[in-house]
Design a protein around this motif. Structure first.
Motif, mmCIF file in Angstrom:
data_model
loop_
_atom_site.group_PDB
_atom_site.id
_atom_site.type_symbol
_atom_site.label_atom_id
_atom_site.label_comp_id
_atom_site.label_asym_id
_atom_site.label_seq_id
_atom_site.Cartn_x
_atom_site.Cartn_y
_atom_site.Cartn_z
ATOM 1 N N LEU A 1 17.852 3.370 -4.393
ATOM 2 C CA LEU A 1 16.475 3.831 -4.322
ATOM 3 C C LEU A 1 15.480 2.688 -4.519
ATOM 4 O O LEU A 1 14.433 2.638 -3.866
ATOM 5 N N THR A 2 15.804 1.734 -5.371
ATOM 6 C CA THR A 2 14.889 0.618 -5.616
ATOM 7 C C THR A 2 14.728 -0.250 -4.367
ATOM 8 O O THR A 2 13.633 -0.720 -4.071
ATOM 9 N N ARG A 3 15.808 -0.438 -3.618
ATOM 10 C CA ARG A 3 15.719 -1.238 -2.398
ATOM 11 C C ARG A 3 14.898 -0.510 -1.339
ATOM 12 O O ARG A 3 14.127 -1.125 -0.608
ATOM 13 N N VAL A 4 15.030 0.809 -1.266
ATOM 14 C CA VAL A 4 14.228 1.583 -0.320
ATOM 15 C C VAL A 4 12.751 1.472 -0.695
ATOM 16 O O VAL A 4 11.885 1.326 0.170
ATOM 17 N N LYS A 5 12.448 1.511 -1.982
ATOM 18 C CA LYS A 5 11.057 1.356 -2.430
ATOM 19 C C LYS A 5 10.516 -0.019 -2.053
ATOM 20 O O LYS A 5 9.355 -0.149 -1.651
ATOM 21 N N LYS A 6 11.350 -1.058 -2.141
ATOM 22 C CA LYS A 6 10.908 -2.397 -1.758
ATOM 23 C C LYS A 6 10.631 -2.473 -0.259
ATOM 24 O O LYS A 6 9.674 -3.107 0.177
ATOM 25 N N ILE A 7 11.461 -1.822 0.539
ATOM 26 C CA ILE A 7 11.260 -1.810 1.988
ATOM 27 C C ILE A 7 9.970 -1.060 2.321
ATOM 28 O O ILE A 7 9.197 -1.484 3.190
ATOM 29 N N ALA B 1 7.379 -0.796 0.373
ATOM 30 C CA ALA B 1 6.260 -1.609 -0.106
ATOM 31 C C ALA B 1 5.917 -2.731 0.864
ATOM 32 O O ALA B 1 4.771 -3.193 0.901
ATOM 33 N N VAL B 2 6.868 -3.185 1.673
ATOM 34 C CA VAL B 2 6.619 -4.261 2.633
ATOM 35 C C VAL B 2 5.734 -3.774 3.782
ATOM 36 O O VAL B 2 4.991 -4.555 4.362
ATOM 37 N N ASP B 3 5.770 -2.483 4.086
ATOM 38 C CA ASP B 3 4.996 -1.930 5.190
ATOM 39 C C ASP B 3 3.506 -2.011 4.877
ATOM 40 O O ASP B 3 3.053 -1.475 3.863
ATOM 41 N N PRO B 4 2.714 -2.679 5.741
ATOM 42 C CA PRO B 4 1.284 -2.826 5.442
ATOM 43 C C PRO B 4 0.501 -1.520 5.587
ATOM 44 O O PRO B 4 -0.586 -1.393 5.032
ATOM 45 N N ASP B 5 1.038 -0.545 6.329
ATOM 46 C CA ASP B 5 0.332 0.722 6.513
ATOM 47 C C ASP B 5 0.417 1.625 5.293
ATOM 48 O O ASP B 5 -0.405 2.528 5.136
ATOM 49 N N VAL B 6 1.412 1.422 4.435
ATOM 50 C CA VAL B 6 1.591 2.273 3.259
ATOM 51 C C VAL B 6 1.033 1.539 2.050
ATOM 52 O O VAL B 6 1.522 0.472 1.674
ATOM 53 N N SER B 7 0.006 2.139 1.447
ATOM 54 C CA SER B 7 -0.596 1.485 0.276
ATOM 55 C C SER B 7 0.136 1.867 -1.004
ATOM 56 O O SER B 7 0.364 1.025 -1.870
ATOM 57 N N ILE B 8 0.500 3.134 -1.143
ATOM 58 C CA ILE B 8 1.212 3.576 -2.340
ATOM 59 C C ILE B 8 2.195 4.672 -1.940
ATOM 60 O O ILE B 8 1.928 5.466 -1.040
ATOM 61 N N CYS B 9 3.325 4.692 -2.592
ATOM 62 C CA CYS B 9 4.366 5.677 -2.284
ATOM 63 C C CYS B 9 4.921 6.206 -3.603
ATOM 64 O O CYS B 9 5.381 5.428 -4.450
ATOM 65 N N SER B 10 4.902 7.518 -3.765
ATOM 66 C CA SER B 10 5.402 8.107 -5.016
ATOM 67 C C SER B 10 6.926 8.056 -5.051
ATOM 68 O O SER B 10 7.598 7.841 -4.040
ATOM 69 N N ASN B 11 7.460 8.272 -6.234
ATOM 70 C CA ASN B 11 8.919 8.279 -6.395
ATOM 71 C C ASN B 11 9.550 9.423 -5.611
ATOM 72 O O ASN B 11 10.640 9.272 -5.046
ATOM 73 N N ASN B 12 8.878 10.584 -5.593
ATOM 74 C CA ASN B 12 9.427 11.726 -4.850
ATOM 75 C C ASN B 12 9.475 11.441 -3.354
ATOM 76 O O ASN B 12 10.447 11.787 -2.682
ATOM 77 N N ALA B 13 8.431 10.796 -2.832
ATOM 78 C CA ALA B 13 8.413 10.468 -1.403
ATOM 79 C C ALA B 13 9.508 9.464 -1.069
ATOM 80 O O ALA B 13 10.184 9.583 -0.046
ATOM 81 N N ALA B 14 9.691 8.466 -1.926
ATOM 82 C CA ALA B 14 10.751 7.479 -1.697
ATOM 83 C C ALA B 14 12.128 8.144 -1.745
ATOM 84 O O ALA B 14 13.017 7.797 -0.964
ATOM 85 N N PHE B 15 12.290 9.098 -2.636
ATOM 86 C CA PHE B 15 13.557 9.823 -2.736
ATOM 87 C C PHE B 15 13.831 10.613 -1.458
ATOM 88 O O PHE B 15 14.946 10.589 -0.923
ATOM 89 N N VAL B 16 12.804 11.303 -0.953
ATOM 90 C CA VAL B 16 12.975 12.093 0.271
ATOM 91 C C VAL B 16 13.268 11.181 1.461
ATOM 92 O O VAL B 16 14.108 11.497 2.309
ATOM 93 N N ILE B 17 12.599 10.028 1.530
ATOM 94 C CA ILE B 17 12.858 9.077 2.614
ATOM 95 C C ILE B 17 14.293 8.573 2.539
ATOM 96 O O ILE B 17 14.973 8.438 3.562
ATOM 97 N N THR B 18 14.786 8.328 1.327
ATOM 98 C CA THR B 18 16.160 7.863 1.151
ATOM 99 C C THR B 18 17.164 8.924 1.588
ATOM 100 O O THR B 18 18.146 8.619 2.288
#
Length: 197
Positions: A22-28, A30-47
């Motif tokens: 999950l931490t690596r997905v959050k880092k990926i 965060a690299v996207d310039p279009d996404v300013s902030i991403c919650s933990n729940n959103a990162a979990f669903v994306i994973t």
């Protein structure tokens, strides 16, 4: 000593944990310039969605490996490329996972493209027609379904030259050809744009 090639079965029960880190997905994310902030729940669903997509892609690739004359247990690149080219759901990956071609096929396509460009510059209609016919023929000797896909996707408004150039080849030569065709249309129509599709 043989390799352990047994597949890891997908989980049947919901555990609340992901198999991808999950931490690596959050880092990926965060690299996207279009996404300013991403919650933990959103990162979990994306994973979780990524895991399900990978599982679907590998299931389709495994089906391609089993469909061969000599079925295999191991998935190879060609199985993934075949799955992408045969499934409409995976069509968006055609540029990322292209089908493998032999050097002989690439060499013949390059020669056909060169002949087509030389034929158009010199004005030889026979050479251009021969080059277009060789470029339109699929490399595997079968029938091409590119025209059917373009009609199905609603892009049948392109001229035959544009549709043939989408099949592959050198992007710079494709751009040159499109520029020449646009200039030819401008000369013939007094600067008006054809809107009939």
């Amino acid at each position: 000593m043989p390799y352990n090639t047994t597949a890891i079965p997908p989980r049947k029960e919901v555990t609340g944990q992901t198999q991808l880190p999950l931490t690596r997905v959050k880092k990926i994310i965060a690299v996207d310039p279009d996404v300013s902030i991403c919650s933990n729940n959103a990162a979990f669903v994306i994973t979780i969605a990524t895991e399900l997509f990978i599982q679907h892609l590998m299931t389709e690739a495994q089906n391609m490996a089993k469909a061969e004359r000599k079925p295999r247990r191991n998935i190879q690149y060609k199985d993934i490329a075949n799955a992408v080219s045969h499934n409409d759901n995976l069509e968006f990956l055609e540029d990322v996972v292209p089908k493998t071609t032999t050097f002989k096929q690439v060499k013949s396509q390059a020669a056909a493209t060169r002949a087509k460009l030389k034929g158009e510059k010199s004005g030889s209609g026979a050479a251009a027609a021969a080059a277009e016919a060789s470029a339109a023929a699929p490399p595997n000797g079968g029938t091409s379904n590119k025209k059917q896909k373009s009609i199905m996707n609603g892009t049948n408004g392109f001229s035959s030259r544009s549709r043939l150039s989408m099949d592959g080849g050198d992007p710079s030569s494709q751009l040159e050809m499109e520029m020449r065709e646009a200039a030819r249309q401008r000369q013939g129509q007094d600067g008006d744009v054809d809107m009939t599709g």
